[in-house]
Every structure is written in structure tokens, then in C-alpha cells.
Design a protein around this motif. Structure first.
Motif, short mmCIF file in Angstrom:
data_model
loop_
_atom_site.label_atom_id
_atom_site.label_comp_id
_atom_site.label_asym_id
_atom_site.label_seq_id
_atom_site.Cartn_x
_atom_site.Cartn_y
_atom_site.Cartn_z
N VAL A 266 110.53 52.41 163.36
CA VAL A 266 111.42 52.88 162.48
C VAL A 266 111.01 54.33 161.78
N ASP A 267 111.89 55.17 161.47
CA ASP A 267 111.35 56.51 161.09
C ASP A 267 111.06 56.49 159.63
N LEU A 268 109.79 57.27 159.44
CA LEU A 268 109.44 57.35 158.07
C LEU A 268 109.22 58.89 157.65
N PRO A 269 110.15 59.39 157.46
CA PRO A 269 110.22 60.99 157.13
C PRO A 269 109.36 61.29 155.99
N TRP A 270 108.74 60.52 154.85
CA TRP A 270 108.21 60.89 153.97
C TRP A 270 106.97 60.13 154.11
N ARG A 271 106.43 59.61 154.98
CA ARG A 271 105.17 58.99 155.04
C ARG A 271 104.08 59.55 154.68
N ASN A 272 104.19 60.95 154.65
CA ASN A 272 102.94 61.73 154.21
C ASN A 272 103.05 62.61 152.92
N GLY A 273 104.09 62.28 152.27
CA GLY A 273 104.52 62.88 150.96
C GLY A 273 105.99 63.26 150.95
N MET A 274 106.43 63.36 149.84
CA MET A 274 107.93 64.00 149.97
C MET A 274 107.99 65.56 150.08
N PRO A 275 109.01 66.06 150.88
CA PRO A 275 109.40 67.28 151.11
C PRO A 275 109.64 67.94 149.67
N ALA A 276 109.67 69.28 149.61
CA ALA A 276 109.96 69.89 148.18
C ALA A 276 111.44 69.94 148.12
N SER A 277 112.22 69.75 149.16
CA SER A 277 113.67 69.50 148.93
C SER A 277 114.26 68.49 148.06
N ALA A 278 113.15 67.36 148.29
CA ALA A 278 113.70 65.94 147.43
C ALA A 278 113.42 66.24 145.94
N LEU A 279 112.79 67.18 145.58
CA LEU A 279 112.95 67.46 144.14
C LEU A 279 113.83 68.52 143.60
N VAL A 280 114.51 69.10 144.63
CA VAL A 280 115.59 70.09 143.97
C VAL A 280 116.90 69.37 143.48
N THR A 281 117.27 69.87 142.43
CA THR A 281 118.50 69.48 141.91
C THR A 281 119.56 70.46 141.63
N SER A 282 120.85 69.96 141.34
CA SER A 282 121.71 70.92 140.99
C SER A 282 122.83 70.46 140.31
N PRO A 283 123.14 71.08 139.25
CA PRO A 283 124.45 70.56 138.25
C PRO A 283 125.89 70.80 138.90
N GLU A 284 125.67 71.42 140.03
CA GLU A 284 126.99 71.80 140.69
C GLU A 284 127.62 70.86 141.73
N PRO A 285 128.77 70.43 141.72
CA PRO A 285 129.35 69.68 142.48
C PRO A 285 129.12 69.80 143.96
N PHE A 286 129.00 68.76 144.86
CA PHE A 286 128.62 68.87 146.05
C PHE A 286 129.41 69.95 146.99
N GLU A 287 130.89 69.79 146.76
CA GLU A 287 131.77 70.73 147.46
C GLU A 287 131.51 72.07 147.19
N GLN A 288 131.19 72.33 145.91
CA GLN A 288 130.73 73.87 145.71
C GLN A 288 129.45 74.39 146.45
N LEU A 289 128.39 73.42 146.45
CA LEU A 289 127.37 73.83 147.05
C LEU A 289 127.55 73.90 148.46
#
Length: 293
Positions: A266-289
């Protein structure tokens, strides 16, 4: 596994199905053995209780732990949900809730879809919760409580509770809870609480109103909560970090039924820690992004 006509009718009526001992003791041990290592990690995906160091919720274990990555692809968990929706599903959220002995705090009355709608802009309630007991659950260690049939009310009014516990929740007013319980039977079945051995599984509707009390017993009550969403119903906003509300809408591909006790890669993409992108958020709707990109 396939649901029977009787099970489909029960789910439509009550909003949940209970499968005692759905996973074997050996399968359950493969999962429980990985929990202490996950809980020990000092990372954002471990939310601790308000007044103690005990873990309240661990997020995204399927991204870092082999046993839980297998569980996320287990046919006994995925196929009934896929059958209920009539389409492929993706993993919207993956939690291991630790209602620890003497320290596990309450989960207030709420609907999960209320949070997914308000925070994630999930279009409809075509998402499902699957709870799997990693400990025996009894009347003393803070079992889940459901109001049968409350999912039929659809989305009910809720307020954002930011203070009661360490994890914010869109909660339902006490007066409405009293009405829903009375409508469901009052003292004669207006609240139900499935209990059983480790390895038991519950499927419950995302609009089913539920809660759990604090754990004052000397027994832990650790459970996995997998939230599966119909692929066509994916979230439209990334207001919450990716480790809480996942952004990969790829349909889940099941592993063989014996995957928890046999060696499957099985794939374990965060085995060695979360990427910085996993902490990024946005209040904008997905379609706008997406258009901005």
C-alpha cells in the motif's frame, strides 16, 4: 459483502446498520497494535483533549500507517457504502477517536454532514460514516448514541461550538434534540447505543444526529471513523487542512478481503511527515481555485 433487502430497509428507516464482530480478533489486533505509535507522534494530525495530553482524534492514519491504509481499502467496509450510493466513493476523512479511560471527553449532539456542508461545501449528504470498534464498547466507556430516524429531517440548524472541547463542532440545540428523541420514541427507543466487541462496525448516515458522553470508566474506547463520500459529491472548498478534509477524489480501489492479515503493498505518502501542502487552506470555493490555477 452485499446488503440484504431487510438491511436496506432498516438503513432507510433508522439511518444506521450495526455489524457485531465484523472484523476478526486477529484483524482488529493488526489495527490496535499501530495506535500507540500514531498517538505518540507530535504532529498536527493528533488533536489532544482540552485539559490533558490524551489524544482525542488522530487524523489521516491511512496516509502514514500500513494497517490503516489497508483498512481504508477493505471491501467489507467499502462495498456496503458503494452499494448504498450506487457509485464509487473516495475517502473524505479518516479519524481514530481516542475516548481514553477517565480522560475521554464528550462529543456533543451533531450531524457530521452539518460540518461537511458548512466548512467543506460538500453539495449533498451523499457521504457515509463507518465506525469500527478497536476496543470492546459497553454502556460505561462512552458509546455512540444515535437518534433513530433523525437523518430523515435532513440538515438541521446547528451552531459552531468552539469552546466545549478541543475540537470545534457544529452542534444541535438541546430543544431540538428533545423533540427528535420524543419523535423517535422517547424513553422507548428514542436514543439507541450500539455496543459490542472490538471489531464491530457501524454504518451511519451523515445526517443521523449522534453524540457520546465522557468516558469515566477504566476502559479505553478507541474507534476508527472513516467518512466515505460519493465521488460526484466531492467537497468544493478547502477551508480545512487536507489532513482533516481530503482533496484526493480518486475512487477507492479495494484490496482482497484478507488484506489486514496478509502482505499486500500500500502507498503511504505521509509516512515520513505531512507535506506543507497538507496545511494550506483557502476560504475560496474549489471551482474558483481551479480557475485561478
Amino acid at each position: 459483502m452485499h446488503l440484504t433487502k431487510e438491511q436496506l430497509a432498516q438503513f432507510d428507516r433508522d439511518g444506521y446498520l450495526f455489524f457485531p464482530g465484523h472484523f476478526t480478533p486477529a484483524e482488529t489486533r493488526a489495527l490496535t497494535g499501530a495506535v500507540p505509535g500514531l498517538y505518540a507522534r507530535r504532529e498536527a494530525f493528533n488533536v489532544r483533549e482540552k485539559d490533558s495530553d490524551a489524544v482525542r482524534t488522530n487524523f489521516a492514519a491511512h496516509m502514514v500507517s500500513e494497517p490503516f491504509a489497508k483498512l481504508a481499502r477493505h471491501p467489507r467496509m467499502v462495498e456496503p457504502v458503494r452499494e448504498l450510493f450506487g457509485e464509487d466513493v473516495y475517502m473524505h476523512q479518516f479519524k481514530i477517536n481516542g475516548k481514553m479511560a477517565f480522560e475521554g471527553d464528550v462529543w456533543q449532539w451533531h450531524q457530521d454532514y452539518g460540518t461537511w456542508l458548512n466548512d467543506d461545501q460538500m453539495p449533498t449528504e451523499r457521504a457515509m460514516n463507518v465506525a469500527i470498534f478497536l476496543d470492546d464498547v459497553n454502556e460505561y466507556n462512552g458509546p455512540l448514541m444515535f437518534i433513530p430516524g433523525s437523518h430523515r429531517k435532513g440538515v438541521v440548524e446547528a451552531k459552531h461550538d468552539l469552546t466545549t472541547t478541543s475540537y470545534p463542532l457544529w452542534t444541535v440545540d438541546n430543544a431540538l434534540i428533545a423533540q427528535l428523541v420524543e419523535r423517535a420514541g422517547g424513553k422507548d427507543g428514542g436514543i439507541v447505543s450500539p455496543k459490542g466487541p472490538a471489531g464491530s462496525m457501524i454504518l451511519f448516515h451523515s445526517c443521523l444526529v449522534h453524540a457520546s458522553s465522557s468516558n469515566l470508566s477504566p476502559w479505553n474506547r478507541v474507534s476508527v471513523y472513516l467518512s466515505l463520500c460519493a465521488v460526484s459529491n466531492h467537497i468544493r472548498r478547502f477551508k480545512r487542512p487536507e489532513y482533516i478534509a481530503h482533496r484526493d477524489f480518486t475512487p477507492i480501489a479495494c484490496l482482497p478481503d484478507d488484506c489486514l492479515t496478509a502482505p499486500y503493498p500500500v502507498d503511504l505518502p505521509w509516512r515520513n511527515g505531512m507535506p506543507a501542502s497538507a496545511l494550506v487552506t483557502s476560504p475560496e470555493p474549489f471551482e474558483q481555485l481551479r480557475k485561478a490555477a
